[in-house]
Design a protein around this motif. Structure first.
Motif, mmCIF file in Angstrom:
data_model
loop_
_atom_site.group_PDB
_atom_site.id
_atom_site.type_symbol
_atom_site.label_atom_id
_atom_site.label_comp_id
_atom_site.label_asym_id
_atom_site.label_seq_id
_atom_site.Cartn_x
_atom_site.Cartn_y
_atom_site.Cartn_z
ATOM 1 N N PRO A 166 5.028 -20.734 -1.500
ATOM 2 C CA PRO A 166 5.725 -19.476 -1.220
ATOM 3 C C PRO A 166 7.091 -19.428 -1.892
ATOM 4 O O PRO A 166 7.821 -20.428 -1.904
ATOM 5 C CB PRO A 166 5.847 -19.470 0.310
ATOM 6 C CG PRO A 166 5.790 -20.915 0.697
ATOM 7 C CD PRO A 166 4.873 -21.569 -0.290
ATOM 8 N N THR A 167 7.421 -18.293 -2.446
ATOM 9 C CA THR A 167 8.745 -18.082 -3.022
ATOM 10 C C THR A 167 9.624 -17.241 -2.111
ATOM 11 O O THR A 167 10.836 -17.186 -2.308
ATOM 12 C CB THR A 167 8.641 -17.384 -4.382
ATOM 13 O OG1 THR A 167 8.101 -16.059 -4.189
ATOM 14 C CG2 THR A 167 7.732 -18.156 -5.327
ATOM 15 N N ASN A 168 9.021 -16.570 -1.134
ATOM 16 C CA ASN A 168 9.719 -15.651 -0.242
ATOM 17 C C ASN A 168 10.468 -14.559 -1.014
ATOM 18 O O ASN A 168 11.457 -14.013 -0.550
ATOM 19 C CB ASN A 168 10.673 -16.388 0.683
ATOM 20 C CG ASN A 168 9.971 -17.027 1.858
ATOM 21 O OD1 ASN A 168 9.277 -18.025 1.705
ATOM 22 N ND2 ASN A 168 10.118 -16.449 3.034
ATOM 23 N N GLU A 169 9.947 -14.221 -2.185
ATOM 24 C CA GLU A 169 10.533 -13.126 -2.949
ATOM 25 C C GLU A 169 10.154 -11.803 -2.306
ATOM 26 O O GLU A 169 9.023 -11.592 -1.882
ATOM 27 C CB GLU A 169 10.040 -13.166 -4.388
ATOM 28 C CG GLU A 169 10.610 -12.047 -5.259
ATOM 29 C CD GLU A 169 10.109 -12.098 -6.686
ATOM 30 O OE1 GLU A 169 10.416 -11.174 -7.461
ATOM 31 O OE2 GLU A 169 9.392 -13.070 -7.021
ATOM 32 N N LEU A 170 11.124 -10.911 -2.237
ATOM 33 C CA LEU A 170 10.922 -9.599 -1.635
ATOM 34 C C LEU A 170 10.554 -8.593 -2.711
ATOM 35 O O LEU A 170 11.305 -8.400 -3.675
ATOM 36 C CB LEU A 170 12.192 -9.143 -0.916
ATOM 37 C CG LEU A 170 12.106 -7.785 -0.202
ATOM 38 C CD1 LEU A 170 11.340 -7.925 1.108
ATOM 39 C CD2 LEU A 170 13.493 -7.218 0.062
ATOM 40 N N ASP A 171 9.393 -7.961 -2.582
ATOM 41 C CA ASP A 171 8.992 -6.856 -3.453
ATOM 42 C C ASP A 171 9.304 -5.554 -2.730
ATOM 43 O O ASP A 171 8.721 -5.265 -1.671
ATOM 44 C CB ASP A 171 7.500 -6.934 -3.787
ATOM 45 C CG ASP A 171 7.179 -8.090 -4.714
ATOM 46 O OD1 ASP A 171 8.063 -8.505 -5.478
ATOM 47 O OD2 ASP A 171 6.041 -8.592 -4.657
ATOM 48 N N LEU A 172 10.225 -4.780 -3.279
ATOM 49 C CA LEU A 172 10.693 -3.562 -2.635
ATOM 50 C C LEU A 172 10.313 -2.353 -3.478
ATOM 51 O O LEU A 172 10.559 -2.324 -4.687
ATOM 52 C CB LEU A 172 12.212 -3.622 -2.457
ATOM 53 C CG LEU A 172 12.894 -2.412 -1.824
ATOM 54 C CD1 LEU A 172 12.408 -2.192 -0.404
ATOM 55 C CD2 LEU A 172 14.424 -2.607 -1.845
ATOM 56 N N TYR A 173 9.698 -1.350 -2.831
ATOM 57 C CA TYR A 173 9.261 -0.123 -3.501
ATOM 58 C C TYR A 173 9.900 1.073 -2.810
ATOM 59 O O TYR A 173 10.094 1.073 -1.588
ATOM 60 C CB TYR A 173 7.748 0.017 -3.464
ATOM 61 C CG TYR A 173 6.985 -1.165 -4.016
ATOM 62 C CD1 TYR A 173 6.544 -1.185 -5.338
ATOM 63 C CD2 TYR A 173 6.705 -2.269 -3.208
ATOM 64 C CE1 TYR A 173 5.844 -2.274 -5.843
ATOM 65 C CE2 TYR A 173 6.003 -3.348 -3.709
ATOM 66 C CZ TYR A 173 5.577 -3.354 -5.016
ATOM 67 O OH TYR A 173 4.880 -4.436 -5.509
ATOM 68 N N ARG A 174 10.164 2.115 -3.613
ATOM 69 C CA ARG A 174 10.802 3.313 -3.064
ATOM 70 C C ARG A 174 10.030 4.563 -3.483
ATOM 71 O O ARG A 174 9.485 4.632 -4.594
ATOM 72 C CB ARG A 174 12.244 3.431 -3.555
ATOM 73 C CG ARG A 174 12.977 4.650 -2.984
ATOM 74 C CD ARG A 174 14.450 4.641 -3.310
ATOM 75 N NE ARG A 174 15.145 5.735 -2.636
ATOM 76 C CZ ARG A 174 16.474 5.879 -2.638
ATOM 77 N NH1 ARG A 174 17.231 5.003 -3.283
ATOM 78 N NH2 ARG A 174 17.015 6.898 -2.000
ATOM 79 N N THR A 175 9.988 5.537 -2.593
ATOM 80 C CA THR A 175 9.402 6.841 -2.892
ATOM 81 C C THR A 175 10.441 7.922 -2.650
ATOM 82 O O THR A 175 11.302 7.792 -1.759
ATOM 83 C CB THR A 175 8.164 7.108 -2.029
ATOM 84 O OG1 THR A 175 7.601 8.385 -2.386
ATOM 85 C CG2 THR A 175 8.502 7.144 -0.549
#
Length: 446
Positions: A166-175
């Motif tokens: 696990p990298t615990n990277e956050l993938d954040l998306y916006r609409t």
């Protein structure tokens, strides 16, 4: 009028005029000629017309059958090789949309699906390659995020599925268009254990990286909608219980200028954006002094808030996490909490996971279930609801164990449940304020 809107109106008109009788879906599937029986030879003069008719039937079948099965919420044959049912998370509910996240055990991604007609039809909006954590919508604006917890969510039968660290990277998306399209934002560059957005601009990331030097836990904030992040300070160790992703639970929440953080057995509050924290004190209800206390994140509607607190008798059953639940109220944005009101006696004791859905100060729903199979602390799964702020309650037993609830208004709401010995979960809907619930069928997207 768009094709999507036209399809919705046609379906709604059909639903209002006709109600399918029991077994319709099975009969439709059985009637579809998946295998064409062998025919006797046809004379040459008829072949041209027969061939044209066959081509027409094939084209009609290619266009109509998948649409028919999808409208009936039946997976198209061969569209999914999974032998396990998909799992779901309840994302968000807006004035015109329902969002759910679907995870197929045989697929290396998770799907964000949107329905604009209460769950009768669905559209795929986004694919995420990590574990869904949370979603917040603010009108047409909104965010959804997932966290890399290691491995690939594609099932043990997939030979290409290799375990990853696990990298615990956050993938954040916006609409910005109500969920129709999503844009992935730049990486925050920090290890994330959770996130939260209070509006279209302000958000926080809770990080448990041991490299911070601040007790191993630190908070980052954004004021530009996730474009950039800055460290704001450290936090105390979180609650020791296991964290369940995708159930609308957050380590840190904010309402206005005040923040809330569940620490190791206590609830802390901040008035400076998370730079410093102070333990929140609430009055103990009569007769409960010395009981074990578990606090939850408060919910607000303007300056008015509701804080659920669970109490367990240390001399009682070990597997009863909470014997009593009280709801405290605030009318000053959370600065003070008063007037503890007990949940209905028929609702307690409850299990490990308490779900509270607060529409406003009057309309509140409670449900709970045990995280471990041996903790049978509740005779039957049930939902408790009140429309007067907890003065009176109605408790309704359910055939499902409900994990998460979101209400659009006092009448319409949705829930995530688990059912049966295999813990198959899915989406439910209610049109009478939670008195009764119906299954929302979601097709499996290939």
């Amino acid at each position: 009028m768009s094709e999507e809107r036209l399809a919705v109106e046609i379906r709604e008109a059909f639903d209002q005029g006709y109600e399918p009788n029991r077994g319709l879906e099975e009969r439709v599937v059985a009637a579809i000629p998946w295998q064409t029986p062998r025919r006797r030879p046809v004379s040459w003069p008829r072949i041209g017309g027969a061939f044209a008719g066959a081509v027409a039937l094939v084209l009609i079948g290619m266009l109509v059958v998948p649409a028919t099965l999808t409208s009936l919420n039946i997976p198209f044959p061969g569209s999914s090789g999974s032998t396990e049912p998909p799992a779901y998370s309840l994302g968000a509910v807006t004035s015109d949309s329902l969002f759910v996240v679907q995870r197929d055990p045989m697929k290396p991604y998770e799907l964000l699906l949107q329905s604009r007609d209460g769950g009768r039809s669905w559209t795929e909006r986004l694919r995420m390659n990590s574990i869904y954590d949370g979603m917040e919508m603010f009108g047409q604006d909104g965010y959804i995020w997932s966290i890399d917890l290691g491995g690939r969510n594609c099932g043990s039968m997939d030979s290409s599925c290799k375990p990853l660290q696990p990298t615990n990277e956050l993938d954040l998306y916006r609409t910005r268009d109500g969920g129709a399209t999503w844009t992935k934002l730049p990486s925050s560059g920090v290890r994330a254990d959770g996130a939260y957005f209070s509006d279209a601009s302000h958000g926080w990331i809770f990080s448990g990286s041991p490299l911070t030097g601040l007790n191993g836990y630190v908070l980052y904030a954004t004021a530009d909608g996730g474009v950039s992040w800055s460290q704001v300070g450290g936090t105390l160790p979180p609650a020791p219980n296991g964290w369940i992703y995708g159930l609308g639970l957050y380590h840190v929440t904010f309402h206005g200028d005040r923040g809330w953080y569940i620490g190791n057995g206590f609830l802390y509050t901040s008035t400076d954006g998370g730079r410093s924290w102070a333990q929140l004190g609430v009055p103990t209800p009569p007769g409960l002094r010395g009981w074990t206390v578990t606090m939850y994140q408060p919910s607000f509607n303007g300056p008015d808030g509701v804080l659920p607190v669970a109490y367990r008798d240390p001399t009682g059953a070990d597997n009863a996490t909470a014997n009593l639940i009280y709801l405290f109220t605030s009318h000053d944005g959370g600065a003070t909490w008063v007037d503890p009101r007990p949940a209905p006696a028929g609702f307690a004791p409850v299990g490990d996971d308490l779900t509270i859905s607060i529409l406003d100060m009057k309309h509140i729903w409670l449900t709970s279930q045990s995280a471990s199979g041996g903790d049978n602390v509740q005779a039957r799964p049930s939902v408790a609801r009140t429309s007067d702020g907890g003065i009176s309650w109605t408790v309704t037993q359910m055939p499902w164990r409900i994990l998460h609830m979101i209400f659009r208004d006092a009448t319409h709401g949705y829930a995530l449940d688990v059912t049966g010995v295999m813990d198959v979960n899915g989406i439910l809907s209610t049109h009478d304020g939670g008195a009764t619930w119906q299954r929302v069928n979601v097709p499996v997207f290939s």
